[in-house]
Design a protein around this motif. Structure first.
Motif, PDB file in Angstrom:
ATOM      1  N   THR A 154       0.844  -1.206   0.000  1.00 39.69           N
ATOM      2  CA  THR A 154       0.000   0.000   0.000  1.00 39.69           C
ATOM      3  C   THR A 154       0.874   1.248   0.000  1.00 39.69           C
ATOM      4  O   THR A 154       0.606   2.222  -0.701  1.00 39.69           O
ATOM      5  N   ASN A 155       1.945   1.190   0.770  1.00 41.72           N
ATOM      6  CA  ASN A 155       2.854   2.328   0.835  1.00 41.72           C
ATOM      7  C   ASN A 155       3.508   2.600  -0.509  1.00 41.72           C
ATOM      8  O   ASN A 155       3.544   3.741  -0.986  1.00 41.72           O
ATOM      9  N   LEU A 156       4.016   1.526  -1.132  1.00 45.38           N
ATOM     10  CA  LEU A 156       4.720   1.702  -2.411  1.00 45.38           C
ATOM     11  C   LEU A 156       3.751   2.143  -3.509  1.00 45.38           C
ATOM     12  O   LEU A 156       4.059   3.040  -4.301  1.00 45.38           O
ATOM     13  N   ASN A 159       2.695   5.755  -2.953  1.00 48.05           N
ATOM     14  CA  ASN A 159       3.718   6.681  -3.431  1.00 48.05           C
ATOM     15  C   ASN A 159       3.684   6.773  -4.955  1.00 48.05           C
ATOM     16  O   ASN A 159       3.790   7.859  -5.522  1.00 48.05           O
ATOM     17  N   ALA A 160       3.540   5.610  -5.615  1.00 43.33           N
ATOM     18  CA  ALA A 160       3.519   5.597  -7.081  1.00 43.33           C
ATOM     19  C   ALA A 160       2.373   6.488  -7.584  1.00 43.33           C
ATOM     20  O   ALA A 160       2.546   7.297  -8.504  1.00 43.33           O
ATOM     21  N   ILE A 161       1.206   6.377  -6.909  1.00 41.16           N
ATOM     22  CA  ILE A 161       0.049   7.192  -7.320  1.00 41.16           C
ATOM     23  C   ILE A 161       0.312   8.680  -7.041  1.00 41.16           C
ATOM     24  O   ILE A 161       0.029   9.547  -7.853  1.00 41.16           O
ATOM     25  N   LYS A 162       0.944   8.935  -5.865  1.00 44.72           N
ATOM     26  CA  LYS A 162       1.207  10.326  -5.470  1.00 44.72           C
ATOM     27  C   LYS A 162       2.157  11.024  -6.447  1.00 44.72           C
ATOM     28  O   LYS A 162       2.002  12.187  -6.771  1.00 44.72           O
ATOM     29  N   PHE A 163       3.168  10.276  -6.885  1.00 41.02           N
ATOM     30  CA  PHE A 163       4.225  10.924  -7.659  1.00 41.02           C
ATOM     31  C   PHE A 163       4.122  10.667  -9.164  1.00 41.02           C
ATOM     32  O   PHE A 163       5.108  10.790  -9.887  1.00 41.02           O
ATOM     33  N   THR A 164       2.931  10.265  -9.635  1.00 42.46           N
ATOM     34  CA  THR A 164       2.725  10.057 -11.073  1.00 42.46           C
ATOM     35  C   THR A 164       1.474  10.808 -11.487  1.00 42.46           C
ATOM     36  O   THR A 164       0.429  10.656 -10.851  1.00 42.46           O
ATOM     37  N   GLU A 190       5.936  -0.545 -10.309  1.00 42.68           N
ATOM     38  CA  GLU A 190       6.563   0.284 -11.362  1.00 42.68           C
ATOM     39  C   GLU A 190       5.669   1.474 -11.689  1.00 42.68           C
ATOM     40  O   GLU A 190       4.463   1.308 -11.841  1.00 42.68           O
ATOM     41  N   ASP A 191       6.262   2.662 -11.750  1.00 42.36           N
ATOM     42  CA  ASP A 191       5.457   3.825 -12.147  1.00 42.36           C
ATOM     43  C   ASP A 191       6.212   4.683 -13.154  1.00 42.36           C
ATOM     44  O   ASP A 191       7.435   4.696 -13.173  1.00 42.36           O
ATOM     45  N   PRO A 192       5.470   5.392 -14.021  1.00 40.45           N
ATOM     46  CA  PRO A 192       6.111   6.289 -14.977  1.00 40.45           C
ATOM     47  C   PRO A 192       6.096   7.733 -14.463  1.00 40.45           C
ATOM     48  O   PRO A 192       5.817   8.660 -15.210  1.00 40.45           O
ATOM     49  N   SER A 203      19.331   7.384   0.227  1.00 41.49           N
ATOM     50  CA  SER A 203      18.866   8.079   1.432  1.00 41.49           C
ATOM     51  C   SER A 203      17.345   8.092   1.584  1.00 41.49           C
ATOM     52  O   SER A 203      16.836   8.359   2.676  1.00 41.49           O
ATOM     53  N   ILE A 204      16.589   7.806   0.510  1.00 43.06           N
ATOM     54  CA  ILE A 204      15.124   7.876   0.695  1.00 43.06           C
ATOM     55  C   ILE A 204      14.596   6.798   1.646  1.00 43.06           C
ATOM     56  O   ILE A 204      13.475   6.884   2.107  1.00 43.06           O
ATOM     57  N   PHE A 205      15.425   5.794   1.959  1.00 42.81           N
ATOM     58  CA  PHE A 205      14.974   4.784   2.919  1.00 42.81           C
ATOM     59  C   PHE A 205      15.228   5.220   4.358  1.00 42.81           C
ATOM     60  O   PHE A 205      14.878   4.522   5.295  1.00 42.81           O
ATOM     61  N   VAL A 211      12.469  13.908  -1.042  1.00 47.38           N
ATOM     62  CA  VAL A 211      13.372  14.391  -2.089  1.00 47.38           C
ATOM     63  C   VAL A 211      13.182  15.873  -2.365  1.00 47.38           C
ATOM     64  O   VAL A 211      14.113  16.658  -2.331  1.00 47.38           O
ATOM     65  N   ASN A 212      11.939  16.253  -2.622  1.00 46.80           N
ATOM     66  CA  ASN A 212      11.693  17.607  -3.085  1.00 46.80           C
ATOM     67  C   ASN A 212      10.668  18.281  -2.178  1.00 46.80           C
ATOM     68  O   ASN A 212       9.497  17.915  -2.169  1.00 46.80           O
ATOM     69  N   ASN A 213      11.148  19.281  -1.425  1.00 48.76           N
ATOM     70  CA  ASN A 213      10.264  19.899  -0.434  1.00 48.76           C
ATOM     71  C   ASN A 213       9.007  20.486  -1.062  1.00 48.76           C
ATOM     72  O   ASN A 213       7.925  20.387  -0.502  1.00 48.76           O
ATOM     73  N   ILE A 215       7.415  19.655  -3.898  1.00 47.88           N
ATOM     74  CA  ILE A 215       6.453  18.622  -4.310  1.00 47.88           C
ATOM     75  C   ILE A 215       5.850  17.953  -3.080  1.00 47.88           C
ATOM     76  O   ILE A 215       4.650  17.683  -3.022  1.00 47.88           O
ATOM     77  N   ASN A 216       6.692  17.724  -2.064  1.00 49.60           N
ATOM     78  CA  ASN A 216       6.175  17.052  -0.874  1.00 49.60           C
ATOM     79  C   ASN A 216       5.181  17.903  -0.098  1.00 49.60           C
ATOM     80  O   ASN A 216       4.317  17.374   0.587  1.00 49.60           O
ATOM     81  N   ARG A 217       5.331  19.230  -0.216  1.00 51.31           N
ATOM     82  CA  ARG A 217       4.379  20.092   0.475  1.00 51.31           C
ATOM     83  C   ARG A 217       2.982  19.893  -0.136  1.00 51.31           C
ATOM     84  O   ARG A 217       1.974  19.888   0.542  1.00 51.31           O
ATOM     85  N   GLN A 220       1.941  16.186   0.841  1.00 51.40           N
ATOM     86  CA  GLN A 220       2.031  15.884   2.279  1.00 51.40           C
ATOM     87  C   GLN A 220       2.810  14.581   2.486  1.00 51.40           C
ATOM     88  O   GLN A 220       3.530  14.151   1.613  1.00 51.40           O
ATOM     89  N   GLY A 221       2.665  13.949   3.608  1.00 48.64           N
ATOM     90  CA  GLY A 221       3.436  12.722   3.876  1.00 48.64           C
ATOM     91  C   GLY A 221       4.441  12.967   4.969  1.00 48.64           C
ATOM     92  O   GLY A 221       4.754  14.120   5.307  1.00 48.64           O
ATOM     93  N   THR A 222       4.925  11.873   5.542  1.00 43.68           N
ATOM     94  CA  THR A 222       5.794  11.999   6.716  1.00 43.68           C
ATOM     95  C   THR A 222       7.257  11.752   6.398  1.00 43.68           C
ATOM     96  O   THR A 222       8.136  12.109   7.171  1.00 43.68           O
ATOM     97  N   GLY A 225       7.322   6.441   5.415  1.00 39.22           N
ATOM     98  CA  GLY A 225       6.779   5.261   4.742  1.00 39.22           C
ATOM     99  C   GLY A 225       7.843   4.279   4.262  1.00 39.22           C
ATOM    100  O   GLY A 225       7.777   3.084   4.569  1.00 39.22           O
ATOM    101  N   LEU A 226       8.828   4.793   3.538  1.00 33.04           N
ATOM    102  CA  LEU A 226       9.841   3.879   2.983  1.00 33.04           C
ATOM    103  C   LEU A 226      10.750   3.313   4.081  1.00 33.04           C
ATOM    104  O   LEU A 226      11.169   2.159   4.006  1.00 33.04           O
ATOM    105  N   ALA A 227      11.028   4.142   5.095  1.00 34.60           N
ATOM    106  CA  ALA A 227      11.856   3.645   6.211  1.00 34.60           C
ATOM    107  C   ALA A 227      11.131   2.486   6.888  1.00 34.60           C
ATOM    108  O   ALA A 227      11.725   1.459   7.228  1.00 34.60           O
ATOM    109  N   LEU A 228       9.817   2.655   7.024  1.00 40.51           N
ATOM    110  CA  LEU A 228       8.987   1.617   7.634  1.00 40.51           C
ATOM    111  C   LEU A 228       8.972   0.357   6.760  1.00 40.51           C
ATOM    112  O   LEU A 228       9.149  -0.760   7.254  1.00 40.51           O
TER     113      LEU A 228
END
Ligand code: ADP
Length: 262
Positions: A154-156, A159-164, A190-192, A203-205, A211-213, A215-217, A220-222, A225-228
């Protein structure tokens, strides 16, 4: 001899100081950990109540105007609950208290449900979420922790949905034999989408890494997710890694030994 004696004394003193400082640091880390897990645990109960009551109001309320506000309230509460759960899980993992609870489940059906829920949850019509299951030879019912598998995927996929913004996101599941003849189940997401710069791939783990403040603003997000995901995959003795290219997309790979699903 006297100088040596003096030197030894000062070394002993330093040693004592270092030990005291180490104990203090460990206590502080433990206190932080306890604070995070207690707070997130305590916050969960009222959050669940807020979501529950919002659902009741949505059921009882016939007024369209109020329904919009109630749906917004539900959306935000769910977002907040997600953050609280991530912090709680994270602190549990840090304290080595995250439990892996194995039970029998149908992996293929489980993946179908997951994809369907994400499909309906995504408001973006230019985005398709599909899956490709190559699980021939795997028993209908497997034995494992479906909650944790779902949490990672769900996390991965989230993220794919968020960043595509458009295109097709694929969840590929297959069975593979690796070089030392171990059979493993491989999940690929896999996402495009916007991709990740090569200097950030490692470092994203890390916790709270984004990565990008700008875009992340928006999204949102903490940054947890990836560390978890990584910690859960490691606790299943698996591996997680990715390939990515900026503006082309990303693929996350998870490999878990098939024996884990027995
Ligand atoms: P969050 O999504 O809550 O910020 P994550 O730990 O899940 O935290 O992700 C960390 C960061 O990695 C994200 O903020 C984003 O910058 C980057 N990222 C993760 N997945 C993707 C992806 N599929 N495409 C592009 N960037 C991603």
């Amino acid at each position: 001899y006297a100088r040596k004696e003096e030197h030894n004394k000062s070394l002993l003193l330093k040693n004592k100081e270092v030990t005291i400082a180490k104990d203090k640091a460990l206590k502080a880390a433990k206190a932080k950990e306890n604070f995070l897990s207690t707070m997130s645990h305590e916050l969960r109960t009222p959050m669940n109540a807020i979501i529950g009551i919002t659902n009741i109001l949505l059921d009882e309320n016939k007024c369209d105007n109020q329904k919009i506000h109630l749906n917004n309230l539900k959306f935000s509460s769910k977002g907040l609950l997600h953050v609280i759960n991530e912090v709680l899980d994270f602190s549990k993992i840090e304290a080595a208290k995250l439990q892996i609870i194995k039970k029998e489940f149908n992996l293929q059906e489980n993946l179908d449900c997951l994809i369907n829920s994400l499909r309906y949850g995504s408001a973006n019509n230019n985005l398709k979420v599909i899956q490709d299951q190559q699980l021939a030879g795997l028993k209908h019912l497997v034995f494992g922790d479906n909650k944790r598998v779902n949490q990672i995927l769900t996390n991965l996929l989230g993220n794919a949905i968020k960043f595509t913004s458009e295109g097709c996101i694929v969840l590929r599941t297959k069975i593979e034999e690796n070089t030392d003849n171990r059979v493993q189940i491989v999940f690929e997401v896999e996402d495009p989408g916007i991709g990740i710069p090569s200097d950030k791939l490692e470092s994203i783990f890390e916790s709270f890494s984004q990565v990008n403040n700008e875009i992340n603003r928006i999204h949102q997000g903490t940054g947890l997710g990836l560390a978890l995901c990584k910690k859960i995959v490691l606790s299943l003795e698996g591996e997680i890694f990715l390939t990515s290219e900026e503006n082309k997309g990303s693929t996350f790979f998870i490999e878990i030994d098939k024996k884990y699903f027995k």
